[in-house]
Design a protein around this motif. Sequence first.
Motif, short mmCIF file in Angstrom:
data_model
loop_
_atom_site.label_atom_id
_atom_site.label_comp_id
_atom_site.label_asym_id
_atom_site.label_seq_id
_atom_site.Cartn_x
_atom_site.Cartn_y
_atom_site.Cartn_z
N ALA A 111 62.14 12.99 -64.63
CA ALA A 111 63.19 12.17 -64.02
C ALA A 111 64.53 12.91 -64.13
O ALA A 111 64.79 13.59 -65.12
CB ALA A 111 63.28 10.82 -64.72
N LYS A 112 65.34 12.75 -63.13
CA LYS A 112 66.64 13.46 -63.07
C LYS A 112 67.78 12.67 -63.72
O LYS A 112 68.84 13.21 -63.97
CB LYS A 112 67.00 13.75 -61.61
N SER A 113 67.55 11.37 -63.95
CA SER A 113 68.63 10.53 -64.48
C SER A 113 68.07 9.38 -65.29
O SER A 113 66.88 9.07 -65.23
CB SER A 113 69.47 9.97 -63.33
N SER A 114 68.97 8.70 -65.99
CA SER A 114 68.62 7.51 -66.75
C SER A 114 68.05 6.44 -65.81
O SER A 114 67.07 5.77 -66.15
CB SER A 114 69.86 6.97 -67.47
N LEU A 115 68.65 6.30 -64.65
CA LEU A 115 68.19 5.32 -63.66
C LEU A 115 66.75 5.60 -63.24
O LEU A 115 65.93 4.68 -63.16
CB LEU A 115 69.12 5.33 -62.45
N GLU A 116 66.41 6.86 -63.01
CA GLU A 116 65.04 7.22 -62.64
C GLU A 116 64.07 6.93 -63.78
O GLU A 116 62.94 6.51 -63.53
CB GLU A 116 64.95 8.70 -62.25
N VAL A 117 64.48 7.18 -65.01
CA VAL A 117 63.62 6.87 -66.17
C VAL A 117 63.30 5.38 -66.18
O VAL A 117 62.14 4.98 -66.34
CB VAL A 117 64.29 7.31 -67.50
N VAL A 118 64.30 4.55 -65.99
CA VAL A 118 64.11 3.10 -65.97
C VAL A 118 63.20 2.68 -64.80
O VAL A 118 62.34 1.82 -64.96
CB VAL A 118 65.46 2.36 -65.94
N GLU A 119 63.37 3.31 -63.65
CA GLU A 119 62.52 3.01 -62.50
C GLU A 119 61.05 3.35 -62.80
O GLU A 119 60.14 2.58 -62.47
CB GLU A 119 63.00 3.78 -61.26
N ILE A 120 60.82 4.49 -63.42
CA ILE A 120 59.46 4.89 -63.80
C ILE A 120 58.87 3.89 -64.79
O ILE A 120 57.73 3.45 -64.65
CB ILE A 120 59.45 6.32 -64.40
N GLN A 121 59.68 3.52 -65.79
CA GLN A 121 59.24 2.53 -66.76
C GLN A 121 58.86 1.21 -66.10
O GLN A 121 57.79 0.65 -66.35
CB GLN A 121 60.37 2.30 -67.76
N ASN A 122 59.74 0.71 -65.23
CA ASN A 122 59.49 -0.58 -64.59
C ASN A 122 58.27 -0.54 -63.68
O ASN A 122 57.51 -1.51 -63.63
CB ASN A 122 60.72 -1.03 -63.81
N GLU A 123 58.07 0.57 -63.00
CA GLU A 123 56.90 0.73 -62.15
C GLU A 123 55.63 0.72 -63.00
O GLU A 123 54.63 0.09 -62.65
CB GLU A 123 57.00 2.04 -61.37
N TYR A 124 55.67 1.39 -64.14
CA TYR A 124 54.52 1.44 -65.02
C TYR A 124 54.19 0.05 -65.59
O TYR A 124 53.04 -0.36 -65.62
CB TYR A 124 54.77 2.42 -66.18
#
Length: 168
Positions: free
Chosen positions: A153-166
């Motif tokens: 992930a390139k940013s904190s926002l992307e990390v959260v998006e990956i987490q939420n998708e999982y």
Amino acid sequence: MKIVVYHAEECDRKKCTTVKLGKQGKVKVVTKLNQLPTGAIVLDPYSPKSLSVEDRETVMEKGLVGLDCSWKRLNKVPYRIKTGKNSRSLPFMIAANPTNYGKPCILSTAEAIAASFYIIGFKDIATDIMSGFKWGPHFLTLNEELLESYSKAKSSLEVVEIQNEYIS
């Protein structure tokens, strides 16, 4: 790299991952909050911002701080004062430590530090941190898919998006 853990001495020292990491020389253990390095990234489960590769340079320059204390106390003064703008939470992962095995988001300090280094692109440091525990390599295996995704992930926002998708 500078890794400092504030140890509030609230746990069983025989089971404490912070104490073991300190004995192994992998972290500096401090017992006073004023001993924490200024400007370092502080792992704080209550932080609204997730750790990401964006934090890599700060960790390299200023260090990483873990807080080994009761999460119930962490949301109270004096801990909130010290974490400030450089506080970061970790995304969803499953614990592999014997005390909380299989529980989501209740990581030992060693797991949190290792996950942090993995996410910011230092997989070798993550592996070294976990190598000192019988169950340590299993933490990385158990969470490998997530850790790989978070590290890309390139940013904190992307990390959260990956987490939420999982999670969904």
